[in-house]
Design a protein around this motif. Structure first.
Motif, PDB file in Angstrom:
ATOM      1  N   ASN A 286      14.468  53.100  53.381  1.00 59.89           N
ATOM      2  CA  ASN A 286      16.013  53.587  53.292  1.00 59.89           C
ATOM      3  C   ASN A 286      16.577  53.699  54.558  1.00 59.89           C
ATOM      4  OD1 ASN A 286      18.455  54.912  52.696  1.00 59.89           O
ATOM      5  ND2 ASN A 286      17.678  56.358  51.253  1.00 59.89           N
ATOM      6  N   PRO A 287      17.276  53.280  55.331  1.00 61.57           N
ATOM      7  CA  PRO A 287      17.949  53.512  56.466  1.00 61.57           C
ATOM      8  C   PRO A 287      18.725  54.946  56.443  1.00 61.57           C
ATOM      9  CG  PRO A 287      19.340  51.679  55.474  1.00 61.57           C
ATOM     10  CD  PRO A 287      18.182  51.969  54.447  1.00 61.57           C
TER      11      PRO A 287
ATOM     12  N   TYR B  43      14.825  52.635  60.921  1.00 58.84           N
ATOM     13  CA  TYR B  43      14.476  51.207  60.197  1.00 58.84           C
ATOM     14  C   TYR B  43      15.946  50.560  60.581  1.00 58.84           C
ATOM     15  CZ  TYR B  43      13.123  47.405  57.280  1.00 58.84           C
ATOM     16  OH  TYR B  43      12.760  46.090  56.942  1.00 58.84           O
ATOM     17  N   SER B  44      15.984  49.567  61.397  1.00 64.05           N
ATOM     18  CA  SER B  44      16.803  48.754  61.676  1.00 64.05           C
ATOM     19  C   SER B  44      17.031  47.761  60.597  1.00 64.05           C
ATOM     20  CB  SER B  44      16.917  48.478  63.126  1.00 64.05           C
ATOM     21  OG  SER B  44      18.293  47.329  63.352  1.00 64.05           O
ATOM     22  N   LEU B  45      17.868  47.583  59.735  1.00 61.27           N
ATOM     23  CA  LEU B  45      17.855  46.516  58.979  1.00 61.27           C
ATOM     24  C   LEU B  45      18.097  44.893  59.424  1.00 61.27           C
ATOM     25  CD1 LEU B  45      19.784  47.613  55.815  1.00 61.27           C
ATOM     26  CD2 LEU B  45      17.556  48.092  56.340  1.00 61.27           C
TER      27      LEU B  45
ATOM     28  N   GLN C 259      17.238  45.441  49.070  1.00 59.40           N
ATOM     29  CA  GLN C 259      17.506  46.354  50.243  1.00 59.40           C
ATOM     30  C   GLN C 259      18.727  47.458  49.685  1.00 59.40           C
ATOM     31  OE1 GLN C 259      15.736  47.186  53.257  1.00 59.40           O
ATOM     32  NE2 GLN C 259      16.692  48.917  52.802  1.00 59.40           N
TER      33      GLN C 259
ATOM     34  N   ASP D 254      23.645  48.624  61.921  1.00 54.90           N
ATOM     35  CA  ASP D 254      23.238  49.961  61.548  1.00 54.90           C
ATOM     36  C   ASP D 254      24.341  50.904  61.784  1.00 54.90           C
ATOM     37  OD1 ASP D 254      20.569  49.002  61.556  1.00 54.90           O
ATOM     38  OD2 ASP D 254      20.453  49.025  63.859  1.00 54.90           O
TER      39      ASP D 254
ATOM     40  N   THR E 231      18.498  39.914  50.697  1.00 57.97           N
ATOM     41  CA  THR E 231      17.626  40.816  51.385  1.00 57.97           C
ATOM     42  C   THR E 231      16.131  40.769  51.006  1.00 57.97           C
ATOM     43  OG1 THR E 231      17.899  42.658  50.012  1.00 57.97           O
ATOM     44  CG2 THR E 231      19.471  42.433  52.041  1.00 57.97           C
TER      45      THR E 231
ATOM     46  N   ARG F  19      11.319  49.035  49.933  1.00 62.94           N
ATOM     47  CA  ARG F  19      11.786  48.843  51.199  1.00 62.94           C
ATOM     48  C   ARG F  19      12.234  50.217  51.821  1.00 62.94           C
ATOM     49  NH1 ARG F  19      12.479  43.315  52.459  1.00 62.94           N
ATOM     50  NH2 ARG F  19      11.871  41.896  50.824  1.00 62.94           N
TER      51      ARG F  19
ATOM     52  N   PRO G 197      22.880  44.173  54.024  1.00 62.36           N
ATOM     53  CA  PRO G 197      22.332  44.447  52.672  1.00 62.36           C
ATOM     54  C   PRO G 197      23.590  44.026  51.712  1.00 62.36           C
ATOM     55  CG  PRO G 197      23.007  46.429  53.926  1.00 62.36           C
ATOM     56  CD  PRO G 197      23.109  45.310  54.835  1.00 62.36           C
TER      57      PRO G 197
ATOM     58  N   VAL H  27      20.620  51.371  50.422  1.00 57.27           N
ATOM     59  CA  VAL H  27      21.023  52.003  51.814  1.00 57.27           C
ATOM     60  C   VAL H  27      21.272  53.572  51.381  1.00 57.27           C
ATOM     61  CG1 VAL H  27      22.297  50.140  52.878  1.00 57.27           C
ATOM     62  CG2 VAL H  27      23.502  51.728  51.416  1.00 57.27           C
TER      63      VAL H  27
END
Length: 432
Positions: free
Chosen positions: A208-209, A275-277, A174, A288, A70, A206, A281, A176
């Motif tokens: 955090n979703p 935020y869509s990765l 990245q 998502d 990532t 970066r 990760p 989560v």
């Protein structure tokens, strides 16, 4: 009479035109709103992309990098394309379009003549292909010929010898936002080892979703492990950069030491920004939906229930052969696949629930763990007690579930600790 009919017809026509125009305007507004949302999401600029802010930290230095798949810099590449005439199937007009691409941080920095000496590899490996919990080996990256030092093998904390000769360490992974997702434990050990050797750490932040909420049981220090090292809730609501500041500020490193720390912050990001990765990760978080459900379904990792490993819907379903198939009728059979060579109940039919279309946002839930336990035909098979306690961060949660407490009753016992954490967390937030 005819005049009245004509007049009424005209008025009706004018009313219809105004109504249509109003609806059209409404549609245009909605379209613009959707377009704006997408535009706003697209202008998020991660720390790694802002080379102008951190190259000065690295020029002339001997650099170590903590990275995985990532750790990328996003780019727009202009390419020439030809339109095809659908009738003749022949090429017509040539024009230029922009294509989203990315390059690995290590490759980019090497192309900029940064003196990278070695790469430190976390759980799942440098290229992100190792199963969860599987040891990562030291080695050589075949693309760059750089030495790879495993931080998920013999040692999870870099040794003095492994850091020798480095002037700065870059951390770019990245996350989560879940306590038992081990990258924040790797961050702790990097900061601790570097503080001991007087080496500064540069964190490229970066989004955090799962950064828009805080939830779950708070870890009790007596249950500290690599799955949770600090007294934080299961969902902490912080970016890697913010969390690094908390580690320093709360003096969680050995002997209360603090690490020389610089965070390259994200542009155009708040904790409420979706935020869509763009990349997995880790091998078993493919999309998502899996990332949203992970805080809730991740607790199954401490049980003998399969949470979708060995399927293409990891952390979007759960099941076990000892769950009552008349109560939970969804079934699947885990098999070895990418990221899960030996999934729980490999080759055995599991009964449970399919959650790939479940709506869940802004909180974690215990309902599926409770439901699976209540519908187990042999409850003695359900918990892997030591592992469940490590994931939950407390031994209370298993006892509460076994005692038949409801989710509402259990969550009520978390609230004082959550409120205390929110106050502590507020001191280290970088983003609104």
């Amino acid at each position: 009479m005819r005049f009245n009919i004509f007049k009424n017809t005209v008025l009706l026509f004018v009313f219809i035109m105004i109504s249509c125009a109003s609806k059209a305007k409404s549609k245009i507004s909605l379209k613009n709103e959707i377009s704006y949302t997408k535009k706003n999401d697209s202008v998020i600029i991660v720390g790694a992309n802002q080379t102008d802010k951190y190259l000065s930290f690295l020029n002339g230095k001997r650099v170590g990098i903590v990275a995985n798949q990532t750790s990328v810099i996003f780019k727009k590449e202009k390419i020439k394309v030809m339109d095809i005439d659908p009738e003749t199937n022949e090429r017509s007009v040539e024009h230029v379009v922009e294509k989203d691409t990315m390059t690995h941080l290590v490759d980019s920095l090497m192309s900029l003549k940064i003196d990278i000496k070695k790469v430190f590899s976390p759980e799942h490996g440098f290229r992100g292909r190792v199963d969860a919990g599987e040891l990562v080996k030291d080695g050589i990256d075949t693309k760059t010929n750089l030495p790879i030092v495993s931080l998920y093998g013999k040692n999870k904390k870099p040794t003095k010898e492994q850091l020798e000769g480095l002037d700065v360490v870059v951390f770019d992974i990245q996350d989560v936002g879940v306590r038992f997702y081990t990258y924040i434990s790797t961050l702790h050990y990097i900061m601790e080892a570097c503080s001991e050797q007087g080496i500064p750490v540069l964190v490229l932040d970066r989004p955090n979703p799962n950064g828009h909420y805080v939830d779950g049981p708070t870890l009790e220090i007596k249950n500290k492990s690599f799955l949770g090292m600090h007294p934080i809730p299961l969902v902490h609501g912080m970016t890697i950069g913010e969390y690094a500041q908390m580690i320093n500020g709360e003096k969680w490193l050995k002997n209360g030491e603090q690490c020389g720390l610089t965070v390259i912050t994200i542009k155009n990001y708040t904790h409420d920004t979706f935020y869509s990765l763009p990349l997995r990760p880790s091998p078993n978080l493919p999309n998502d939906q899996a990332i949203k459900l992970y805080p809730s379904l991740g607790l199954f990792e401490g049980t003998n229930v399969n949470a979708g490993r060995g399927t293409e819907f990891q952390f979007q379903r759960f099941g076990a052969p000892f769950i009552d198939k008349t109560a939970l009728i969804f079934s699947y059979t885990p098999v070895a696949n990418f990221g899960a060579k030996y999934p729980k109940h490999k080759g055995v039919v599991c009964y449970g629930k399919d959650l790939k279309n479940e709506e869940l946002n802004g909180f974690m839930t215990l309902k599926w763990v409770i439901e699976a336990y209540q519908n187990s035909t042999d409850k003695s098979m359900f918990f892997n007690t030591n592992n469940f306690t490590k994931h939950a961060g407390t031994d209370k949660l298993q006892k509460q579930i076994e005692a038949g407490l409801s989710e509402t009753e259990i969550k009520a016992t978390w609230q004082d600790a959550l409120e205390s954490f929110r106050e502590t967390r507020s001191k280290y937030l970088i983003y609104d």
